[in-house]
Design a protein around this motif. Structure first.
Motif, PDB file in Angstrom:
ATOM      1  N   LYS A  90      37.759  89.575  24.952  1.00 25.03           N
ATOM      2  CA  LYS A  90      36.352  89.306  24.754  1.00 25.03           C
ATOM      3  C   LYS A  90      35.745  88.684  25.721  1.00 25.03           C
ATOM      4  O   LYS A  90      36.269  87.836  26.447  1.00 25.03           O
ATOM      5  CB  LYS A  90      36.560  88.414  23.499  1.00 25.03           C
ATOM      6  CG  LYS A  90      37.644  89.034  22.350  1.00 25.03           C
ATOM      7  CD  LYS A  90      36.551  90.203  21.621  1.00 25.03           C
ATOM      8  CE  LYS A  90      37.536  90.829  20.261  1.00 25.03           C
ATOM      9  NZ  LYS A  90      36.809  91.819  19.718  1.00 25.03           N
ATOM     10  N   VAL A  91      34.353  88.846  25.648  1.00 26.90           N
ATOM     11  CA  VAL A  91      33.392  87.993  26.160  1.00 26.90           C
ATOM     12  C   VAL A  91      33.430  86.706  26.243  1.00 26.90           C
ATOM     13  O   VAL A  91      33.622  86.504  25.014  1.00 26.90           O
ATOM     14  CB  VAL A  91      32.052  88.686  26.429  1.00 26.90           C
ATOM     15  CG1 VAL A  91      30.943  87.878  27.292  1.00 26.90           C
ATOM     16  CG2 VAL A  91      31.960  89.925  26.986  1.00 26.90           C
ATOM     17  N   VAL A  92      33.531  85.853  27.036  1.00 30.46           N
ATOM     18  CA  VAL A  92      33.407  84.468  26.793  1.00 30.46           C
ATOM     19  C   VAL A  92      32.023  83.879  26.378  1.00 30.46           C
ATOM     20  O   VAL A  92      31.258  84.422  26.976  1.00 30.46           O
ATOM     21  CB  VAL A  92      33.826  83.735  28.113  1.00 30.46           C
ATOM     22  CG1 VAL A  92      33.642  82.120  27.863  1.00 30.46           C
ATOM     23  CG2 VAL A  92      35.316  83.759  28.546  1.00 30.46           C
ATOM     24  N   GLU A  93      32.039  83.193  25.130  1.00 30.97           N
ATOM     25  CA  GLU A  93      30.458  82.783  24.741  1.00 30.97           C
ATOM     26  C   GLU A  93      30.115  81.698  25.781  1.00 30.97           C
ATOM     27  O   GLU A  93      30.623  81.036  26.538  1.00 30.97           O
ATOM     28  CB  GLU A  93      31.093  81.752  23.720  1.00 30.97           C
ATOM     29  CG  GLU A  93      31.689  82.727  22.465  1.00 30.97           C
ATOM     30  CD  GLU A  93      30.887  83.751  21.738  1.00 30.97           C
ATOM     31  OE1 GLU A  93      29.507  83.980  21.885  1.00 30.97           O
ATOM     32  OE2 GLU A  93      31.475  84.710  21.216  1.00 30.97           O
ATOM     33  N   GLN A  94      28.460  81.960  25.616  1.00 29.85           N
ATOM     34  CA  GLN A  94      27.749  81.194  26.858  1.00 29.85           C
ATOM     35  C   GLN A  94      28.084  79.615  26.786  1.00 29.85           C
ATOM     36  O   GLN A  94      28.284  79.098  27.972  1.00 29.85           O
ATOM     37  CB  GLN A  94      26.363  81.434  26.432  1.00 29.85           C
ATOM     38  CG  GLN A  94      25.145  80.685  27.488  1.00 29.85           C
ATOM     39  CD  GLN A  94      25.453  81.269  28.776  1.00 29.85           C
ATOM     40  OE1 GLN A  94      25.528  82.498  28.778  1.00 29.85           O
ATOM     41  NE2 GLN A  94      25.380  80.744  29.772  1.00 29.85           N
ATOM     42  N   GLU A  95      28.398  79.005  25.610  1.00 25.88           N
ATOM     43  CA  GLU A  95      28.596  77.533  25.572  1.00 25.88           C
ATOM     44  C   GLU A  95      30.009  77.231  26.077  1.00 25.88           C
ATOM     45  O   GLU A  95      30.308  76.150  26.658  1.00 25.88           O
ATOM     46  CB  GLU A  95      28.286  77.148  24.010  1.00 25.88           C
ATOM     47  CG  GLU A  95      29.498  77.712  23.352  1.00 25.88           C
ATOM     48  CD  GLU A  95      29.269  78.899  22.171  1.00 25.88           C
ATOM     49  OE1 GLU A  95      29.679  78.942  21.410  1.00 25.88           O
ATOM     50  OE2 GLU A  95      28.069  79.402  22.588  1.00 25.88           O
ATOM     51  N   ASP A  96      30.915  78.304  26.512  1.00 30.05           N
ATOM     52  CA  ASP A  96      31.997  77.901  27.223  1.00 30.05           C
ATOM     53  C   ASP A  96      32.163  78.489  28.506  1.00 30.05           C
ATOM     54  O   ASP A  96      33.144  78.197  29.407  1.00 30.05           O
ATOM     55  CB  ASP A  96      33.237  78.665  26.417  1.00 30.05           C
ATOM     56  CG  ASP A  96      33.385  78.147  25.058  1.00 30.05           C
ATOM     57  OD1 ASP A  96      33.353  77.029  24.560  1.00 30.05           O
ATOM     58  OD2 ASP A  96      33.759  79.066  24.110  1.00 30.05           O
ATOM     59  N   ARG A  97      31.283  79.141  29.117  1.00 33.38           N
ATOM     60  CA  ARG A  97      31.051  79.648  30.369  1.00 33.38           C
ATOM     61  C   ARG A  97      31.181  78.729  31.332  1.00 33.38           C
ATOM     62  O   ARG A  97      31.933  79.109  32.461  1.00 33.38           O
ATOM     63  CB  ARG A  97      29.618  80.387  30.562  1.00 33.38           C
ATOM     64  CG  ARG A  97      29.758  81.068  31.761  1.00 33.38           C
ATOM     65  CD  ARG A  97      28.404  81.992  31.922  1.00 33.38           C
ATOM     66  NE  ARG A  97      27.966  82.329  33.269  1.00 33.38           N
ATOM     67  CZ  ARG A  97      28.488  83.337  33.827  1.00 33.38           C
ATOM     68  NH1 ARG A  97      29.724  83.732  33.415  1.00 33.38           N
ATOM     69  NH2 ARG A  97      28.198  83.539  35.249  1.00 33.38           N
ATOM     70  N   ARG A 121      30.666  88.791  34.041  1.00 27.72           N
ATOM     71  CA  ARG A 121      30.724  88.194  33.012  1.00 27.72           C
ATOM     72  C   ARG A 121      32.496  87.653  32.954  1.00 27.72           C
ATOM     73  O   ARG A 121      33.391  88.354  33.430  1.00 27.72           O
ATOM     74  CB  ARG A 121      30.654  89.246  31.677  1.00 27.72           C
ATOM     75  CG  ARG A 121      29.546  89.800  31.652  1.00 27.72           C
ATOM     76  CD  ARG A 121      28.750  90.120  30.411  1.00 27.72           C
ATOM     77  NE  ARG A 121      27.595  90.922  30.344  1.00 27.72           N
ATOM     78  CZ  ARG A 121      26.736  90.582  31.217  1.00 27.72           C
ATOM     79  NH1 ARG A 121      26.666  89.518  32.017  1.00 27.72           N
ATOM     80  NH2 ARG A 121      25.639  91.342  31.111  1.00 27.72           N
ATOM     81  N   TYR A 123      35.618  87.084  30.561  1.00 25.73           N
ATOM     82  CA  TYR A 123      36.556  87.903  29.673  1.00 25.73           C
ATOM     83  C   TYR A 123      37.676  86.821  29.386  1.00 25.73           C
ATOM     84  O   TYR A 123      38.375  86.367  30.370  1.00 25.73           O
ATOM     85  CB  TYR A 123      36.980  89.045  29.822  1.00 25.73           C
ATOM     86  CG  TYR A 123      35.799  89.947  30.047  1.00 25.73           C
ATOM     87  CD1 TYR A 123      35.317  90.648  29.031  1.00 25.73           C
ATOM     88  CD2 TYR A 123      35.107  90.094  31.296  1.00 25.73           C
ATOM     89  CE1 TYR A 123      34.300  91.617  28.826  1.00 25.73           C
ATOM     90  CE2 TYR A 123      34.017  90.894  31.374  1.00 25.73           C
ATOM     91  CZ  TYR A 123      33.471  91.873  30.031  1.00 25.73           C
ATOM     92  OH  TYR A 123      32.364  92.597  30.206  1.00 25.73           O
ATOM     93  N   GLU A 124      38.020  86.402  28.252  1.00 23.99           N
ATOM     94  CA  GLU A 124      39.141  85.915  27.885  1.00 23.99           C
ATOM     95  C   GLU A 124      40.331  87.212  27.158  1.00 23.99           C
ATOM     96  O   GLU A 124      39.876  87.569  26.035  1.00 23.99           O
ATOM     97  CB  GLU A 124      39.171  84.762  26.825  1.00 23.99           C
ATOM     98  CG  GLU A 124      40.276  83.857  26.374  1.00 23.99           C
ATOM     99  CD  GLU A 124      40.026  82.973  25.552  1.00 23.99           C
ATOM    100  OE1 GLU A 124      40.373  81.806  26.088  1.00 23.99           O
ATOM    101  OE2 GLU A 124      39.547  82.960  24.720  1.00 23.99           O
TER     102      GLU A 124
END
Length: 155
Positions: A90-97, A121, A123-124
């Motif tokens: 899953k793409v890492v959310e912006q707030e966790d980037r 991007r 990914y996790e």
């Protein structure tokens, strides 16, 4: 799990083989830089360009795996332990980037510039199951390891 277990390898290894699924169902594997997720210990972080075949494959199926091998310099690929972490990317959310970027660049200093490019991007890999190969032959454990055991292992 012993100290040389897969749960501890993510703290000492910096690469693995990412496998995704091509359209039509054929497996596709490619070496990638990895690091342990600062968001969920035991999960894996990758940074990939939108141009990557693996990223294109995710549009059809988000299932993926990362094979990680022991960092031991003794023995060989077939005699040393290795594990395949299986889950969804899953793409890492912006707030966790930013937290993820820091963890990734701390492990891979050579990526500090390109991880900021617009087409890259994070990914996790959200680990759902594992397959462990303890070494060559019947004297080593070969088979599944529960997600719970893996995620609860501590140094």
């Amino acid at each position: 799990m012993p100290p040389s277990s897969p749960a501890h390898w993510l703290k000492t290894v910096s690469d693995g083989v990412l496998s995704t699924t091509l359209p039509g169902g054929t497996a596709f594997g490619i070496p990638e830089y990895i690091c342990e997720s600062p968001l969920t210990p035991g999960y894996v972080i990758l940074c990939m360009t939108d141009l990557s075949r693996a990223v294109h494959n995710l549009s059809n199926h988000d299932g993926a795996s990362v094979m990680v091998k022991s960092s031991s310099t003794e023995g060989s690929l077939v005699t040393n332990p290795r594990v395949t972490l299986i889950g969804t990317l899953k793409v890492v959310e912006q707030e966790d980037r930013e937290a993820v970027r820091k963890a990734y660049v701390d492990v891979h200093a050579d990526t500090r510039h390109w991880v900021n490019w617009a087409d890259f991007r994070f990914y996790e890999l959200k680990v759902e199951s594992l397959y462990f190969v303890g070494g060559f032959g019947g004297q080593h454990y070969i088979g599944p390891v529960s997600r719970e055991l893996y995620l609860s292992a501590r140094p």
